[in-house]
Design a protein around this motif. Structure first.
Motif: not given
Length: 290
Positions: A279, A282-283, A285-290
């Motif tokens: 988890d 995933a969090a 990776l999501a923050a980096r792609s913003r």
């Protein structure tokens, strides 16, 4: 012969009775212990000389056979003692002080009696663990008894490090000549500001309880030889502040930006925070792609 609770047994009944003996003050001996010493068919003692001395101080004549039962002969003595119980006799087991089987001989014999389906009971009484815990001034709602820490410095350091995050109050036994080095090792493992208590000579004339933080107690013990029987009680680890997912992700990304592999950063941060790696990854990776 009466059974352990004072009633006449049925023919052929016997029991193994673990009885607590005074940890210092002989006035703490219960009437039940006095009667058992006088009436038991066999008294199995950690040190027969000390048990004879206790009986003399209590004004009790040991009516049955007195035999040694210590860590070196416990295994070989078990069959003999259990034969007495199986034959309808009462075997009273006592240690030098306190409750048998608690850092004293007794566990193997109890285990063997249980495996054989023979009756086992307890005549409760004094306990150094509970006495020190009650006197320590530290939380008593949840605690753990850790016995004697390892003697070798390396093994001791590893054992204490494994307890650094223990939330329950911890109770340790220690020999007086090792108290100073053990307190220093505890201050290193748990932090010098962890509250603790050193309890010595419990229930005796010169009973003393020192309550302070580990660093101060280690300094006190280093000033001179601590004498007498010693119990060390240490407060549990304070609750850690729970980090939010956003805070954990920020730490992961900061370590990644500094050159650390993202997966390695996630693994370390997740383990330290006690959260799932998947988890958190995933969090991140999501923050980096913003």
């Amino acid at each position: 012969m009466s059974d352990p609770d004072g009633r006449r047994p049925n023919a052929g009944t016997g029991a193994l009775v673990l009885a607590a003996t005074p940890i210092g003050n002989s006035e703490d001996a219960s009437p039940r212990l006095r009667r058992l010493l006088a009436e038991a068919d066999v008294v199995a003692a950690e040190d027969t000389r000390r048990t004879r001395d206790l009986a003399a101080r209590l004004g009790v004549h040991i009516g049955g056979r007195l035999v040694s039962h210590h860590e070196h002969n416990e295994q070989s003595r078990a069959d003999e003692l259990l034969e007495v119980v199986a034959g309808g006799g009462t075997v009273l087991m006592v240690s030098d002080a306190g409750m048998p089987s608690v850092s004293d001989p007794g566990f193997r014999l109890v285990n063997a009696a249980v495996a054989a389906g023979l009756p086992v009971t307890v005549a409760p009484g004094p306990s150094a663990v509970l006495t020190a815990l009650a006197l320590s001034g530290l939380p008593t709602d949840r605690f753990t008894f850790e016995g004697f820490p390892p003697r070798k410095p390396g093994e001791r350091a590893r054992a204490l490090a494994a307890l650094a995050d223990e939330r329950r109050t911890m109770v340790f036994f220690e020999a007086p000549h090792r108290v100073a080095e053990v307190l220093a090792a505890m201050a290193e493992a748990f932090g010098a500001d962890r509250p603790a208590a050193v309890c010595r000579e419990l229930t005796k004339t010169y009973e003393e309880v020192r309550r302070d933080v580990l660093g101060a107690l280690a300094a006190w013990a280093a000033e001179g030889q601590v004498r007498g029987e010693v119990v060390v009680v240490v407060g549990g680890a304070p609750a850690r502040a729970v980090a939010t997912t956003a805070e954990l992700v920020a730490e992961v990304l900061a370590r990644s930006d500094a050159g650390e592999r993202l997966k390695d950063a996630v693994s370390d941060v997740a383990a330290a925070a006690g959260v799932g790696r998947r988890d958190l990854y995933a969090a991140a990776l999501a923050a980096r792609s913003r």
